[in-house]
Design a protein around this motif. Structure first.
Motif, PDB file in Angstrom:
ATOM      1  N   UNK A  68      -6.451   4.631  -4.088  1.00  0.00           N
ATOM      2  CA  UNK A  68      -5.694   5.825  -4.448  1.00  0.00           C
ATOM      3  C   UNK A  68      -4.541   6.006  -3.462  1.00  0.00           C
ATOM      4  N   UNK A  69      -3.335   6.088  -4.010  1.00  0.00           N
ATOM      5  CA  UNK A  69      -2.132   6.308  -3.209  1.00  0.00           C
ATOM      6  C   UNK A  69      -1.360   7.465  -3.822  1.00  0.00           C
ATOM      7  N   UNK A  70      -0.619   8.169  -2.991  1.00  0.00           N
ATOM      8  CA  UNK A  70       0.221   9.199  -3.607  1.00  0.00           C
ATOM      9  C   UNK A  70       1.379   8.504  -4.328  1.00  0.00           C
ATOM     10  N   UNK A  71       1.932   9.179  -5.278  1.00  0.00           N
ATOM     11  CA  UNK A  71       2.946   8.591  -6.161  1.00  0.00           C
ATOM     12  C   UNK A  71       4.171   8.075  -5.408  1.00  0.00           C
ATOM     13  N   UNK A  72       4.640   8.825  -4.419  1.00  0.00           N
ATOM     14  CA  UNK A  72       5.825   8.412  -3.668  1.00  0.00           C
ATOM     15  C   UNK A  72       5.565   7.133  -2.876  1.00  0.00           C
ATOM     16  N   UNK A  73       4.373   7.030  -2.279  1.00  0.00           N
ATOM     17  CA  UNK A  73       4.027   5.832  -1.519  1.00  0.00           C
ATOM     18  C   UNK A  73       3.963   4.621  -2.449  1.00  0.00           C
ATOM     19  N   UNK A  74       3.355   4.790  -3.611  1.00  0.00           N
ATOM     20  CA  UNK A  74       3.257   3.691  -4.561  1.00  0.00           C
ATOM     21  C   UNK A  74       4.649   3.240  -5.023  1.00  0.00           C
ATOM     22  N   UNK A  75       5.515   4.170  -5.303  1.00  0.00           N
ATOM     23  CA  UNK A  75       6.882   3.816  -5.718  1.00  0.00           C
ATOM     24  C   UNK A  75       7.598   3.031  -4.623  1.00  0.00           C
TER      25      UNK A  75
ATOM     26  N   UNK B 186       9.595  -2.195  -2.573  1.00  0.00           N
ATOM     27  CA  UNK B 186       9.557  -3.180  -1.497  1.00  0.00           C
ATOM     28  C   UNK B 186       9.054  -4.509  -2.028  1.00  0.00           C
ATOM     29  N   UNK B 187       8.010  -4.473  -2.838  1.00  0.00           N
ATOM     30  CA  UNK B 187       7.460  -5.696  -3.431  1.00  0.00           C
ATOM     31  C   UNK B 187       8.512  -6.390  -4.293  1.00  0.00           C
ATOM     32  N   UNK B 188       9.187  -5.624  -5.101  1.00  0.00           N
ATOM     33  CA  UNK B 188      10.234  -6.183  -5.961  1.00  0.00           C
ATOM     34  C   UNK B 188      11.346  -6.820  -5.133  1.00  0.00           C
ATOM     35  N   UNK B 189      11.746  -6.160  -4.054  1.00  0.00           N
ATOM     36  CA  UNK B 189      12.797  -6.687  -3.178  1.00  0.00           C
ATOM     37  C   UNK B 189      12.390  -8.022  -2.545  1.00  0.00           C
ATOM     38  N   UNK B 190      11.079  -8.217  -2.329  1.00  0.00           N
ATOM     39  CA  UNK B 190      10.589  -9.437  -1.692  1.00  0.00           C
ATOM     40  C   UNK B 190       9.950 -10.407  -2.692  1.00  0.00           C
ATOM     41  N   UNK B 191      10.189 -10.170  -3.998  1.00  0.00           N
ATOM     42  CA  UNK B 191       9.712 -11.041  -5.077  1.00  0.00           C
ATOM     43  C   UNK B 191       8.191 -11.222  -5.045  1.00  0.00           C
ATOM     44  N   UNK B 192       7.475 -10.115  -4.796  1.00  0.00           N
ATOM     45  CA  UNK B 192       6.018 -10.115  -4.830  1.00  0.00           C
ATOM     46  C   UNK B 192       5.558  -9.089  -5.855  1.00  0.00           C
ATOM     47  N   UNK B 193       4.312  -9.254  -6.292  1.00  0.00           N
ATOM     48  CA  UNK B 193       3.695  -8.208  -7.097  1.00  0.00           C
ATOM     49  C   UNK B 193       3.332  -7.060  -6.161  1.00  0.00           C
ATOM     50  N   UNK B 194       3.067  -5.905  -6.729  1.00  0.00           N
ATOM     51  CA  UNK B 194       2.648  -4.771  -5.906  1.00  0.00           C
ATOM     52  C   UNK B 194       1.356  -5.113  -5.179  1.00  0.00           C
ATOM     53  N   UNK B 195       0.407  -5.703  -5.879  1.00  0.00           N
ATOM     54  CA  UNK B 195      -0.852  -6.107  -5.266  1.00  0.00           C
ATOM     55  C   UNK B 195      -0.606  -7.124  -4.154  1.00  0.00           C
ATOM     56  N   UNK B 196       0.250  -8.099  -4.415  1.00  0.00           N
ATOM     57  CA  UNK B 196       0.582  -9.108  -3.410  1.00  0.00           C
ATOM     58  C   UNK B 196       1.211  -8.493  -2.176  1.00  0.00           C
TER      59      UNK B 196
END
Length: 55
Positions: free
Chosen positions: A10-17, A22-32
């Protein structure tokens, strides 16, 4: 390769966004990205799991 176990996080919405961006910027999945950050911090704290010898 280590066996992976699923669990709810469970993460707050702002942290998840922020992590998703950040994941997208580094070409990773959110889980990755979350796995990468956790492992990086485990290594820095000298608490990373020991590698098992493969059979």
């Amino acid at each position: 390769m280590a066996k992976k176990k699923a669990f709810a996080l469970r993460l707050n919405e702002d942290m998840l966004k922020a992590i998703e961006k950040w994941a997208s910027d580094e070409f990773r999945s959110t889980n990755g990205q979350i796995e990468y950050l956790l492992m990086k911090n485990l290594k820095e704290a000298k608490r990373a799991p020991k590698k098992k010898a493969e059979d």
